[in-house]
Design a protein around this motif. Structure first.
Motif, PDB file in Angstrom:
ATOM      1  N   LYS A   1     -24.874  70.568  -6.275  1.00  0.00           N
ATOM      2  CA  LYS A   1     -25.886  71.647  -7.703  1.00  0.00           C
ATOM      3  C   LYS A   1     -26.992  71.058  -7.657  1.00  0.00           C
ATOM      4  O   LYS A   1     -27.083  69.790  -7.722  1.00  0.00           O
ATOM      5  N   PRO A   2     -28.094  71.786  -8.110  1.00  0.00           N
ATOM      6  CA  PRO A   2     -29.273  71.187  -8.569  1.00  0.00           C
ATOM      7  C   PRO A   2     -29.340  70.462  -9.342  1.00  0.00           C
ATOM      8  O   PRO A   2     -30.359  69.719  -9.883  1.00  0.00           O
ATOM      9  N   GLU A   3     -28.421  70.282 -10.573  1.00  0.00           N
ATOM     10  CA  GLU A   3     -28.219  69.451 -11.555  1.00  0.00           C
ATOM     11  C   GLU A   3     -28.146  67.696 -11.224  1.00  0.00           C
ATOM     12  O   GLU A   3     -28.719  67.018 -11.998  1.00  0.00           O
ATOM     13  N   MET A   4     -27.943  67.637  -9.844  1.00  0.00           N
ATOM     14  CA  MET A   4     -27.749  66.405  -9.239  1.00  0.00           C
ATOM     15  C   MET A   4     -29.176  65.663  -9.325  1.00  0.00           C
ATOM     16  O   MET A   4     -29.164  64.504  -9.242  1.00  0.00           O
ATOM     17  N   LEU A   5     -30.246  66.415  -9.186  1.00  0.00           N
ATOM     18  CA  LEU A   5     -31.457  65.890  -9.356  1.00  0.00           C
ATOM     19  C   LEU A   5     -31.948  65.309 -10.641  1.00  0.00           C
ATOM     20  O   LEU A   5     -32.718  64.446 -10.680  1.00  0.00           O
ATOM     21  N   PHE A   6     -31.185  65.854 -11.883  1.00  0.00           N
ATOM     22  CA  PHE A   6     -31.628  65.351 -12.944  1.00  0.00           C
ATOM     23  C   PHE A   6     -30.779  64.720 -13.834  1.00  0.00           C
ATOM     24  O   PHE A   6     -31.107  64.284 -14.963  1.00  0.00           O
ATOM     25  N   ASP A   7     -29.565  64.826 -13.340  1.00  0.00           N
ATOM     26  CA  ASP A   7     -28.353  64.469 -14.226  1.00  0.00           C
ATOM     27  C   ASP A   7     -27.555  63.175 -13.502  1.00  0.00           C
ATOM     28  O   ASP A   7     -27.049  63.190 -12.319  1.00  0.00           O
ATOM     29  N   LYS A   8     -27.732  62.048 -14.090  1.00  0.00           N
ATOM     30  CA  LYS A   8     -27.064  60.709 -13.253  1.00  0.00           C
ATOM     31  C   LYS A   8     -25.634  61.050 -13.280  1.00  0.00           C
ATOM     32  O   LYS A   8     -25.024  60.284 -12.491  1.00  0.00           O
TER      33      LYS A   8
END
Length: 260
Positions: free
Chosen positions: A244-251
């Protein structure tokens, strides 16, 4: 001094088709530090437009057969509507971006896919990525947005797989940058069980990839995507992730990382 990090991010159609999801993603993308390239398709929107215009949509194993009428629609939708709307939204988020097709700046050169059993029409297989214009823009702090269209330097545009465009850009730029390639779509990553979103396979290497294919855990459209990934790793792309795109911003989020 080491190479600068460059993120090449491909977003799937499900994000493009959902205005709120797209808006949220672009807000976050704009905040990413350092050089970055975004690659998009837009197949569902192209199919909708084709139906409106009474142009038949023909898909074979998930790949679109592209006749002259379909190519016109794809060019309008990908290089026009989607690309320019995303550029406008990124500008609204103070992310100075230029929208490209492969013909712009002579960046992505392809040849017509040869006819074996199936004639895919105006579908292009990438021959070369010209990086000089891309590098110039990245060095001058501009972000770049690519749609899934290439050209043959003889005046012909081609419909080209967006996953392949992302991996070929990543490979071509890995001589000058430390490239990280991200495939963003609606799932949390590559799943052991397609019906269980928490069954993320967090690490895939060439050995367990063969096993997963034999067991039928990895099949269909995921196979060409992963083949692309391993090819890119061989060609010196530093890091490849799917999720998901969240992998770019959420550790803390789980996703799939591809290893040699």
């Amino acid at each position: 001094m080491g190479k600068k990090k460059l993120k090449v991010i491909k977003i799937g159609g499900n994000i493009i088709d959902d205005q709120m999801k797209l808006k949220d993603f672009l807000k976050s993308f704009a905040k990413l530090k350092g050089p970055k390239i975004l690659v998009h398709g837009g197949g569902k929107l192209a199919s909708k437009m084709a139906k409106k215009m009474n142009v038949p949509v023909e898909m074979i194993e998930g790949r679109r057969v592209t006749n002259a009428e379909t190519l016109d629609i794809i060019t309008m939708v990908y290089a026009g509507k989607i690309n320019k709307n995303i550029v406008a939204q990124l500008q609204a988020n103070n992310c100075n971006t230029i929208g490209f097709s492969g013909a712009d700046g002579n960046t992505i050169i392809a040849k017509k896919r040869p006819v074996n059993e199936i004639d895919y029409g105006f579908v292009g297989d990438i021959v070369k990525v010209e990086v000089s214009v891309i590098k110039l823009l990245l060095i001058n702090n501009l972000s770049i947005l690519f749609c899934a269209i290439s050209h043959d330097r003889k005046g012909q545009l081609f419909n080209t797989n967006a996953d392949t465009i992302a991996s070929e850009l990543a490979i071509a730029l890995s001589k000058d940058f430390e490239v990280e390639l991200y495939y963003c779509f609606e799932k949390n990553g590559v799943l052991k069980d397609i019906h269980d979103d928490s069954s993320v396979i967090e690490k895939i290497d060439q050995k367990n990839y063969i096993t997963f294919k034999e067991q039928g855990i990895i099949s269909d459209g995921m196979i060409p995507k992963l083949d692309n990934c391993f090819y890119a790793l061989e060609k010196k792309v530093k890091k490849i992730c799917i999720g998901k795109p969240e992998m770019l911003f959420d550790k803390n989020i789980k996703f799939t990382k591809i290893h040699k």
